[in-house]
Motif scaffolding. Sequence first.
Motif, PDB file in Angstrom:
ATOM      1  N   ASN A   1       0.830  -1.207   0.000  1.00 38.26           N
ATOM      2  CA  ASN A   1       0.000   0.000   0.000  1.00 38.26           C
ATOM      3  C   ASN A   1       0.865   1.257   0.000  1.00 38.26           C
ATOM      4  O   ASN A   1       0.553   2.221  -0.699  1.00 38.26           O
ATOM      5  CB  ASN A   1      -0.952   0.010   1.191  1.00 38.26           C
ATOM      6  N   SER A   2       1.940   1.263   0.771  1.00 35.05           N
ATOM      7  CA  SER A   2       2.847   2.422   0.790  1.00 35.05           C
ATOM      8  C   SER A   2       3.453   2.646  -0.588  1.00 35.05           C
ATOM      9  O   SER A   2       3.504   3.773  -1.086  1.00 35.05           O
ATOM     10  CB  SER A   2       3.969   2.214   1.805  1.00 35.05           C
ATOM     11  N   TYR A   3       3.895   1.566  -1.214  1.00 36.80           N
ATOM     12  CA  TYR A   3       4.497   1.647  -2.547  1.00 36.80           C
ATOM     13  C   TYR A   3       3.485   2.160  -3.572  1.00 36.80           C
ATOM     14  O   TYR A   3       3.729   3.131  -4.280  1.00 36.80           O
ATOM     15  CB  TYR A   3       5.029   0.273  -2.958  1.00 36.80           C
ATOM     16  N   PHE A   4       2.306   1.503  -3.625  1.00 41.88           N
ATOM     17  CA  PHE A   4       1.306   1.886  -4.618  1.00 41.88           C
ATOM     18  C   PHE A   4       0.783   3.301  -4.382  1.00 41.88           C
ATOM     19  O   PHE A   4       0.518   4.031  -5.332  1.00 41.88           O
ATOM     20  CB  PHE A   4       0.147   0.891  -4.665  1.00 41.88           C
ATOM     21  N   ASN A   5       0.609   3.702  -3.124  1.00 40.81           N
ATOM     22  CA  ASN A   5       0.158   5.073  -2.850  1.00 40.81           C
ATOM     23  C   ASN A   5       1.135   6.083  -3.428  1.00 40.81           C
ATOM     24  O   ASN A   5       0.731   7.074  -4.034  1.00 40.81           O
ATOM     25  CB  ASN A   5      -0.018   5.305  -1.349  1.00 40.81           C
ATOM     26  N   ALA A   6       2.431   5.844  -3.245  1.00 40.23           N
ATOM     27  CA  ALA A   6       3.442   6.767  -3.776  1.00 40.23           C
ATOM     28  C   ALA A   6       3.407   6.794  -5.300  1.00 40.23           C
ATOM     29  O   ALA A   6       3.444   7.866  -5.919  1.00 40.23           O
ATOM     30  CB  ALA A   6       4.833   6.356  -3.278  1.00 40.23           C
ATOM     31  N   ILE A   7       3.314   5.633  -5.926  1.00 42.17           N
ATOM     32  CA  ILE A   7       3.327   5.536  -7.387  1.00 42.17           C
ATOM     33  C   ILE A   7       2.063   6.156  -7.990  1.00 42.17           C
ATOM     34  O   ILE A   7       2.121   6.878  -8.987  1.00 42.17           O
ATOM     35  CB  ILE A   7       3.482   4.054  -7.818  1.00 42.17           C
ATOM     36  N   ILE A   8       0.913   5.879  -7.386  1.00 44.25           N
ATOM     37  CA  ILE A   8      -0.347   6.412  -7.904  1.00 44.25           C
ATOM     38  C   ILE A   8      -0.384   7.932  -7.791  1.00 44.25           C
ATOM     39  O   ILE A   8      -0.869   8.615  -8.693  1.00 44.25           O
ATOM     40  CB  ILE A   8      -1.549   5.744  -7.207  1.00 44.25           C
ATOM     41  N   LYS A   9       0.127   8.483  -6.699  1.00 47.87           N
ATOM     42  CA  LYS A   9       0.165   9.943  -6.555  1.00 47.87           C
ATOM     43  C   LYS A   9       0.987  10.573  -7.674  1.00 47.87           C
ATOM     44  O   LYS A   9       0.615  11.610  -8.221  1.00 47.87           O
ATOM     45  CB  LYS A   9       0.745  10.335  -5.196  1.00 47.87           C
ATOM     46  N   ILE A  10       2.090   9.939  -8.020  1.00 45.01           N
ATOM     47  CA  ILE A  10       2.917  10.454  -9.120  1.00 45.01           C
ATOM     48  C   ILE A  10       2.137  10.381 -10.431  1.00 45.01           C
ATOM     49  O   ILE A  10       2.102  11.347 -11.197  1.00 45.01           O
ATOM     50  CB  ILE A  10       4.248   9.677  -9.215  1.00 45.01           C
TER      51      ILE A  10
ATOM     52  N   GLU B   1      -1.079  10.339 -10.940  1.00 38.66           N
ATOM     53  CA  GLU B   1      -2.165  11.325 -10.935  1.00 38.66           C
ATOM     54  C   GLU B   1      -1.638  12.741 -11.129  1.00 38.66           C
ATOM     55  O   GLU B   1      -2.279  13.557 -11.785  1.00 38.66           O
ATOM     56  CB  GLU B   1      -2.960  11.223  -9.637  1.00 38.66           C
ATOM     57  N   ARG B   2      -0.480  13.039 -10.567  1.00 36.56           N
ATOM     58  CA  ARG B   2       0.115  14.370 -10.709  1.00 36.56           C
ATOM     59  C   ARG B   2       0.352  14.711 -12.179  1.00 36.56           C
ATOM     60  O   ARG B   2       0.277  15.865 -12.584  1.00 36.56           O
ATOM     61  CB  ARG B   2       1.437  14.430  -9.938  1.00 36.56           C
ATOM     62  N   TYR B   3       0.620  13.693 -12.997  1.00 34.54           N
ATOM     63  CA  TYR B   3       0.872  13.910 -14.425  1.00 34.54           C
ATOM     64  C   TYR B   3      -0.329  13.551 -15.295  1.00 34.54           C
ATOM     65  O   TYR B   3      -0.199  13.358 -16.500  1.00 34.54           O
ATOM     66  CB  TYR B   3       2.124  13.139 -14.850  1.00 34.54           C
ATOM     67  N   GLY B   4      -1.506  13.448 -14.675  1.00 33.30           N
ATOM     68  CA  GLY B   4      -2.733  13.224 -15.435  1.00 33.30           C
ATOM     69  C   GLY B   4      -2.972  11.785 -15.837  1.00 33.30           C
ATOM     70  O   GLY B   4      -3.761  11.526 -16.743  1.00 33.30           O
ATOM     71  N   GLY B   5      -2.328  10.840 -15.175  1.00 28.46           N
ATOM     72  CA  GLY B   5      -2.538   9.429 -15.482  1.00 28.46           C
ATOM     73  C   GLY B   5      -3.751   8.872 -14.767  1.00 28.46           C
ATOM     74  O   GLY B   5      -4.099   9.311 -13.672  1.00 28.46           O
ATOM     75  N   ASP B   6      -4.414   7.925 -15.405  1.00 26.42           N
ATOM     76  CA  ASP B   6      -5.569   7.237 -14.827  1.00 26.42           C
ATOM     77  C   ASP B   6      -5.207   5.791 -14.574  1.00 26.42           C
ATOM     78  O   ASP B   6      -4.795   5.077 -15.498  1.00 26.42           O
ATOM     79  CB  ASP B   6      -6.761   7.269 -15.791  1.00 26.42           C
TER      80      ASP B   6
ATOM     81  N   THR C   1      -0.172  14.803 -25.425  1.00 25.22           N
ATOM     82  CA  THR C   1       0.952  15.013 -24.492  1.00 25.22           C
ATOM     83  C   THR C   1       1.132  13.828 -23.548  1.00 25.22           C
ATOM     84  O   THR C   1       1.970  13.874 -22.650  1.00 25.22           O
ATOM     85  CB  THR C   1       0.734  16.291 -23.654  1.00 25.22           C
ATOM     86  N   GLY C   2       0.347  12.782 -23.761  1.00 24.84           N
ATOM     87  CA  GLY C   2       0.402  11.615 -22.885  1.00 24.84           C
ATOM     88  C   GLY C   2       1.772  10.978 -22.796  1.00 24.84           C
ATOM     89  O   GLY C   2       2.207  10.582 -21.717  1.00 24.84           O
ATOM     90  N   ALA C   3       2.473  10.878 -23.921  1.00 24.59           N
ATOM     91  CA  ALA C   3       3.800  10.239 -23.915  1.00 24.59           C
ATOM     92  C   ALA C   3       4.775  11.029 -23.050  1.00 24.59           C
ATOM     93  O   ALA C   3       5.499  10.450 -22.223  1.00 24.59           O
ATOM     94  CB  ALA C   3       4.330  10.110 -25.342  1.00 24.59           C
ATOM     95  N   HIS C   4       4.786  12.331 -23.209  1.00 21.85           N
ATOM     96  CA  HIS C   4       5.690  13.164 -22.411  1.00 21.85           C
ATOM     97  C   HIS C   4       5.366  13.053 -20.919  1.00 21.85           C
ATOM     98  O   HIS C   4       6.256  12.889 -20.083  1.00 21.85           O
ATOM     99  CB  HIS C   4       5.614  14.624 -22.869  1.00 21.85           C
ATOM    100  N   ARG C   5       4.069  13.116 -20.587  1.00 20.65           N
ATOM    101  CA  ARG C   5       3.667  13.023 -19.186  1.00 20.65           C
ATOM    102  C   ARG C   5       3.979  11.648 -18.615  1.00 20.65           C
ATOM    103  O   ARG C   5       4.407  11.526 -17.465  1.00 20.65           O
ATOM    104  CB  ARG C   5       2.181  13.362 -19.045  1.00 20.65           C
ATOM    105  N   ALA C   6       3.801  10.600 -19.415  1.00 25.89           N
ATOM    106  CA  ALA C   6       4.087   9.240 -18.948  1.00 25.89           C
ATOM    107  C   ALA C   6       5.582   9.040 -18.695  1.00 25.89           C
ATOM    108  O   ALA C   6       5.975   8.438 -17.688  1.00 25.89           O
ATOM    109  CB  ALA C   6       3.581   8.216 -19.963  1.00 25.89           C
ATOM    110  N   VAL C   7       6.413   9.536 -19.608  1.00 25.19           N
ATOM    111  CA  VAL C   7       7.866   9.409 -19.424  1.00 25.19           C
ATOM    112  C   VAL C   7       8.311  10.181 -18.185  1.00 25.19           C
ATOM    113  O   VAL C   7       9.118   9.696 -17.385  1.00 25.19           O
ATOM    114  CB  VAL C   7       8.627   9.896 -20.684  1.00 25.19           C
ATOM    115  N   THR C   8       7.762  11.382 -18.012  1.00 26.57           N
ATOM    116  CA  THR C   8       8.106  12.190 -16.845  1.00 26.57           C
ATOM    117  C   THR C   8       7.674  11.489 -15.561  1.00 26.57           C
ATOM    118  O   THR C   8       8.416  11.435 -14.581  1.00 26.57           O
ATOM    119  CB  THR C   8       7.453  13.588 -16.946  1.00 26.57           C
ATOM    120  N   ALA C   9       6.468  10.929 -15.572  1.00 28.17           N
ATOM    121  CA  ALA C   9       5.980  10.194 -14.403  1.00 28.17           C
ATOM    122  C   ALA C   9       6.838   8.958 -14.144  1.00 28.17           C
ATOM    123  O   ALA C   9       7.182   8.674 -12.991  1.00 28.17           O
ATOM    124  CB  ALA C   9       4.517   9.787 -14.604  1.00 28.17           C
ATOM    125  N   ALA C  10       7.202   8.226 -15.202  1.00 28.74           N
ATOM    126  CA  ALA C  10       8.028   7.027 -15.042  1.00 28.74           C
ATOM    127  C   ALA C  10       9.380   7.369 -14.426  1.00 28.74           C
ATOM    128  O   ALA C  10       9.860   6.661 -13.529  1.00 28.74           O
ATOM    129  CB  ALA C  10       8.231   6.346 -16.393  1.00 28.74           C
TER     130      ALA C  10
END
Length: 181
Positions: free
Chosen positions: A99-108, A110-115, A132-141
């Motif tokens: 839960n700690s891991y997924f909460n951190a990853i999901i917040k990131i 969501e910050r970049y508009g991911g669902d 702009t999804g590719a740019h946001r996804a790479v930044t989030a990754a």
Amino acid sequence: MKLDSLLLPHYQRNLALNKDPEFAPKIIDHIVAVRAALKTYLPRYVVEMVTTHPVPRVVSGRFPHGTVLFADVSGFTVMSQQMSVLGKEGAEEIAWIVNSYFNAIIKIAERYGGDLIKFGGDALLVFFGGETGAHRAVTAAREMQLGMVDFRSVNTSQGTFPMGMKIGLATGHVFFASLAD
């Protein structure tokens, strides 16, 4: 789909009686709250599709352009096998770590508009829509990988376990469907 089918029974009764003109804002607040709650369980595009054009028992779909991010934790299986010897306590400890891991990853994400589309064990799938999804996804990754520093070495009651994360990205048109019940 009729509006009243989305409402709680006491809202349905009050709406049917139509006696309280100040009741309409309460109904609107309820519908807004239902949509917000749905967005915590379903991707934003699904909530929009279902609440904008609610047609039950009809299969529909679309092909939006975007990027899908797949993130998988490595080291989780070994840790969960070791922790399973503790029974309930081990399961609770694993749940807290995951839960700690997924909460951190999901917040990131969501910050970049991911669902969030799906969880699968120790992996998740996230959709970043639009041009702009590719740019946001790479930044989030990249940010997700940097955030893994907190999880590279996980201390548990059964010892310390190394963890890592692998991420894959794919960009193009994705088919989203609403299937009949």
